[in-house]
Each structure stands twice: as C-alpha cells, then as structure tokens.
Design an enzyme around this catalytic site. Structure first.
Site, PDB file in Angstrom:
ATOM      1  N   LYS A   1      32.046  45.569  37.955  1.00 53.95           N
ATOM      2  CA  LYS A   1      33.021  46.668  37.893  1.00 53.95           C
ATOM      3  C   LYS A   1      32.356  47.992  38.255  1.00 53.95           C
ATOM      4  O   LYS A   1      31.145  48.135  38.078  1.00 53.95           O
ATOM      5  CB  LYS A   1      33.577  46.784  36.458  1.00 53.95           C
TER       6      LYS A   1
ATOM      7  N   ARG B   1      41.033  34.635  32.206  1.00 54.35           N
ATOM      8  CA  ARG B   1      41.842  33.426  32.392  1.00 54.35           C
ATOM      9  C   ARG B   1      40.994  32.161  32.268  1.00 54.35           C
ATOM     10  O   ARG B   1      41.485  31.122  31.856  1.00 54.35           O
ATOM     11  CB  ARG B   1      42.573  33.506  33.749  1.00 54.35           C
TER      12      ARG B   1
HETATM   13  N1  BES Z   1      39.499  42.794  31.523  1.00 57.66           N
HETATM   14  C1  BES Z   1      39.966  42.940  32.836  1.00 57.66           C
HETATM   15  C2  BES Z   1      41.375  43.482  32.927  1.00 57.66           C
HETATM   16  C3  BES Z   1      41.576  44.920  32.552  1.00 57.66           C
HETATM   17  C4  BES Z   1      41.331  45.909  33.473  1.00 57.66           C
HETATM   18  C5  BES Z   1      42.062  45.251  31.334  1.00 57.66           C
HETATM   19  C6  BES Z   1      41.554  47.223  33.158  1.00 57.66           C
HETATM   20  C7  BES Z   1      42.293  46.568  31.010  1.00 57.66           C
HETATM   21  C8  BES Z   1      42.040  47.549  31.914  1.00 57.66           C
HETATM   22  C9  BES Z   1      39.990  41.598  33.563  1.00 57.66           C
HETATM   23  O1  BES Z   1      39.005  40.699  33.184  1.00 57.66           O
HETATM   24  C10 BES Z   1      39.789  41.892  35.008  1.00 57.66           C
HETATM   25  O2  BES Z   1      38.792  42.447  35.335  1.00 57.66           O
HETATM   26  N2  BES Z   1      40.759  41.550  35.820  1.00 57.66           N
HETATM   27  C11 BES Z   1      40.703  41.813  37.207  1.00 57.66           C
HETATM   28  C12 BES Z   1      41.286  40.634  37.940  1.00 57.66           C
HETATM   29  C13 BES Z   1      41.094  40.668  39.411  1.00 57.66           C
HETATM   30  C14 BES Z   1      39.635  40.505  39.752  1.00 57.66           C
HETATM   31  C15 BES Z   1      41.903  39.564  40.036  1.00 57.66           C
HETATM   32  C16 BES Z   1      41.527  43.059  37.481  1.00 57.66           C
HETATM   33  O3  BES Z   1      42.556  43.245  36.851  1.00 57.66           O
HETATM   34  O4  BES Z   1      41.089  43.869  38.292  1.00 57.66           O
HETATM   35 ZN    ZN Z   2      37.193  40.986  34.237  1.00 59.78          ZN
END
Ligand code: BES
Ligand code: ZN
Ligand code: ZN
Length: 501
Positions: A278, A352
């Site tokens: 991230k 997931r």
């Molecule tokens: N924990 C995150 C989702 C999230 C992001 C929650 C911002 C709260 C605020 C999750 O694990 C994630 O990173 N999801 C990705 C999925 C993508 C790579 C398909 C996302 O939402 O960017």
């Molecule tokens: Zn994530």
C-alpha cells in the site's frame, strides 16, 4: 459509569448535573417547571424571551439554580421537532448529556425522562437508546497516554429519573440491555483503536480466552491446527509475517432446539498490502483492518451479559498481512480449506482469502445463517462513504432481517447486488477463481468471491470498510473505531425466531 433508573423528581437529590429534554417549539419555562420545578423557571423564561433556545435538535442551554437545590447545574437539550424524533436522536441527545457532563467535570448526572415520550416509543426501547447513547459517549481511548491532571474525572453514575415505579421497571429493562450492547461495541472499539504492535493475532487469541472466563465456549486454533485443517487462505496471507496466525471460535449456546447463526469477522491486525504494498499515506489506518473481527468479539462480549434465542458462533481468522521474505506473491495459486484454488493477483486483496476459510469452517455448525463482517474494500468506501455499511447476500429474507435490525440501531446498511455477471469477473484461467475482479465494482466482486464459499447456507456479507472508523460524528463517537455492527448483530440475534427442529 453505572446507569441507574430512579423514580421521583429530577434534580432534587444532590448531583453535579440534572438534564431535561425539550421538544422544538415547547415553552422552555414550562418544560423547566415540569422537569425540575420552579428553581430555574424564571431564568428559562428570560432565555425564552431572548429567543436563545428553541429546542432544535442538539441545542443546549445551561442554568445554575440559586439557593438550595439538589443539582448544581441544570442543562436543557433540544430534541428537535416531535415528528422527527426517533431512537437515533435519543441516542444522540443522551450522548450530548454525557459530553456536556464531562465539560462540567461532573461525576454524577441525572437525566429526566418525560413519560410522554413513552407514548412514542416503548419504554424499553427508550431506556435502551438512552443507555446506548450514554455508554457509547463515555468511550475514550487514552490507555497509552499519561493522564493529564486536568483531564475530566470519570462520570461515576448516571441516573434516569421517571415518574412511576411501573415505568421505571420497563425503562430499566431497556437500560440494562442497551448498556450491555454498548459495552460490547465499546469493547470492539477498544480492540480496534489499540495499535497493531499490541493487537496481533496472538493477542486476539488471549482476548478470546478471557471471554471463556465469562462463560463462552472458546477454541483458539494455533498454527499447527490451522495447518492440519488446510486453511490455505489464512496460511498464505500469514507467510510474510513474523507473528503466527490464530483462528478464534467463540460459542454462546441457547439450546438444542434453537437455530445456529455464525458470525465471521476479518481479523487482519495490520494490512501493509503485502508484496502489492500500500502507499505510505494513512497506512497506519490499516490497524483497523481487524474491525470485523473486533465486531465479532463485541457481540460475543455482549452475549456474556445477554441471552438471545439462538446459538451463536463467533469465528475470527486472524493474521497480519506483511512483507517478510516468505510472503505470498502475486501469481501464487493457493488452495483454500474447501479445496477450491485461488489465483492471487494482488496480495492486498487478502481479507477475502482469510475469510473464506472462516466461511468453510462455519459449515460444521450446520448454521441457519452465516454473516461475515469485514473492512474488505476501499471500493465500498468509494461507493458509500462513511455513512452506510455495504450489505451483500444470497438470501433476500436475511437481507430484510438485517435491514430491519439496522433500522432499529441506526447503523445504516445498504444492499448491493451480486449478479452473476459480476461473479464472472473473478473467473480465473488457471485456478478456480482469482482474488481480484478488475477495476470496477470492487466491493461487489469481493462479495462474489466470498459467495463462492457460501453456497450451502444462507449468507450475508457486511463490508464495514467505510463505517468501522472515522465514521461521521454522531455525538456518541468521536474519532477512532466505531464498533459498528455490534449493536445491529445483537439486535438481529435477539429477534431471531425460535424454531423447533
Ligand atoms: N483492508 C483493505 C480494504 C480497505 C481499504 C479498508 C481502505 C478500508 C479502507 C483490503 O484488504 C484491501 O486492501 N482491498 C483492496 C482490494 C483490491 C486490491 C482488489 C482495495 O480495496 O484496494
Ligand atoms: Zn488489503
Ligand atoms: Zn485488508
């Protein structure tokens, strides 16, 4: 803070603060006279003639009674228009009472409950809403700070005052229910707010064992058992972390003739994104990625105090998503506990992966419904912001039940579709499914992914990514974790129909 219910007149006994509520357009002087007697009626009359207080929602005015009177201060809080008054507004004005009490450095607070409110709401509901608002408003996260000497003292006691003993009894029933629900939510908030170097999977395992001491049946699976069960999703995500995974199972039984509901929560104690790392900005917020798991803990905590007509199993798969040299990679194909293979295209879509092993494990309880809660997608935040939790399901009846529970608790949910055309977006060329579905409809494709593991029972998924923290101020929350869905799940379980099997 203890919340009691008492009968009699408001403000006559010694206290730091007496609070009464005023509906918009009501005569302030008259409301004051009816609530606390003559003592501030004259001042209230002047305030009214100055036009300073209209009783609009959240408006406040304080008075300092002259001469001998029980309460040191009297606070009037506006309820807004009678026709707009609902349980959420009651929670919020109750929270305002507590916040103002803190400003006054009060240790004891009395709140007058006008029996005419009982015409609009059941007294139990009224007591529950007030207790929830007050209890949620007492939450602070300052464990890790030196307490400054000028910090407001803790409010020792709040007393709801109502006219008759019969009414007090009903109010009391609601108060104890509401306080237990809000205590559960505050517990979830605390787990959410604690930093990721403290709350890791091992810590959550220890917390679960603490709940065992309060009467739940608790099993905490460590890495060897998780391996034996072939929880390939949880193990893959854990590979880059120095901290071992845990898998928590917490049970509260109602009896053999009752249905079973499983709650599965994402317990990702820190989400760096893994190899698909991230950006640095706000990465600290990913300590909240265990708020789905925390919500399960919060519900189970509430159930140590409350009985519901259904067997409840709380399941929390937990790991960090880190970048150690053993970390799983984009391109990896992993095998979930159910045997279904997953092509990993983005290691940041990890929630997931751990959840599906939880969903598979849940099946052993022969559940009537399985509900998962997860801070699953940024896409859900894009869609719904901080105001509503995304709701996805394979059962419209369950959707309606959840919507109706959420309606009562004020925790908004919004139903989104899982059409087969969305589901096709996660078909993989090389495995059974891939863990990302492309740029669009990310919250939905994530839900479709989970849905592939939830074919054999009634299932719902709550994406709390936008609501689990930094939720818009509702007077009863400030910054930090919200404990969202704890109260809604308890409400759902309470209203579960007992079925003879
Ligand atoms: N924990 C995150 C989702 C999230 C992001 C929650 C911002 C709260 C605020 C999750 O694990 C994630 O990173 N999801 C990705 C999925 C993508 C790579 C398909 C996302 O939402 O960017
Ligand atoms: Zn994530
Ligand atoms: Zn995550």
């Amino acid at each position: 803070m203890r919340i009691r219910v008492a009968t009699g007149a408001l403000g006559k006994k010694a206290s730091d603060l007496a609070v009464f509520f005023v509906t918009e357009g009501a005569d302030l002087a008259r409301s004051a006279r009816e609530s606390v007697g003559e003592v501030v009626a004259a001042a209230a009359k002047s305030a009214k003639s100055c036009g300073d207080f209209k009783g609009s929602f959240r408006q406040t005015i304080s008075f300092y009674p002259e001469g001998p009177f029980g309460a040191k201060r009297v606070l009037a809080i506006g309820l807004g228009k009678k026709t707009e008054l609902d349980l959420e507004r009651l929670r919020r004005v109750a929270a305002i009472a507590i916040r103002q009490a803190r400003v006054f450095r009060s240790k004891t607070v009395e709140v007058g409950v006008d029996p005419s409110l009982g015409a609009r709401f059941e007294l139990e509901q009224l007591g529950q809403a007030l207790a929830e608002g007050m209890t949620l408003a007492t939450y602070r996260f300052d464990d890790l700070q030196e307490k400054p000497s000028e910090a407001p003292p803790e409010i020792r006691q709040a007393t709801l005052v109502i006219d008759t003993a019969a009414r007090a009894k009903k109010l009391e029933t609601g108060v104890s229910w509401g306080a237990a629900c809000a205590d559960g939510a505050n517990y979830a908030r605390h787990l959410g707010d604690l930093p990721p170097n403290i709350v890791n999977p091992v810590y959550l395992g220890q917390e679960a064992k603490k709940l065992a001491r309060q009467g739940l049946k608790v099993t905490v699976l460590g890495e060897p058992e998780i391996r034996r069960l072939k929880m390939g999703g949880l193990l893959a995500v854990n590979k880059g972390s120095a901290v071992p995974p845990r898998f928590m199972v917490m049970e509260k039984r109602a009896g053999a003739s009752y249905d079973t509901v499983c709650l599965v929560g994402k317990g990702l104690t820190f989400d760096s994104g893994g190899i698909s790392i991230k950006p640095a900005a706000q990465m600290d917020e990913m300590k909240y990625d265990m708020c789905g798991g925390a919500a399960v803990f919060g519900v189970m905590k509430a159930l140590t105090q409350l009985d519901v007509p259904v067997n409840v199993v709380g399941i929390v798969p937990s790991t960090e998503n880190m970048n150690g040299s053993a970390a799983y990679r984009p391109g990896d194909i992993i095998t979930s506990m159910a045997g279904r293979t997953i092509e990993v295209l983005n290691t940041d879509a990890e929630g997931r992966l751990i959840l599906v092993d939880g969903l598979t494990y849940a099946a052993r309880f022969k559940p009537s419904a399985v509900i998962d809660m997860a801070t699953l997608t940024g896409a859900c935040v894009v869609a719904l912001g901080n105001e509503a939790t995304g709701l996805f399901s394979n059962d419209d009846k369950l959707v309606r039940r959840i919507e109706s529970a959420a309606d009562k608790t004020g925790e908004r949910v919004w139903h989104l579709p899982t059409y087969k055309e969305y589901d096709e977006l996660i078909d993989s060329q090389v495995a059974d499914v891939k863990n990302v579905g492309g740029r669009w409809a990310g919250a939905i494709t994530a839900a479709c992914f989970l849905g592939r593991w939830a074919k054999d029972y009634s299932w719902a998924h709550l994406d709390i990514a936008g609501t689990a923290w930094n939720a818009r101020s509702r007077d009863y929350y400030e910054s930090g974790a919200s404990g969202v869905m704890v109260r809604t799940m308890v409400e759902l379980l309470r209203s579960w129909q007992k079925r003879v099997r």
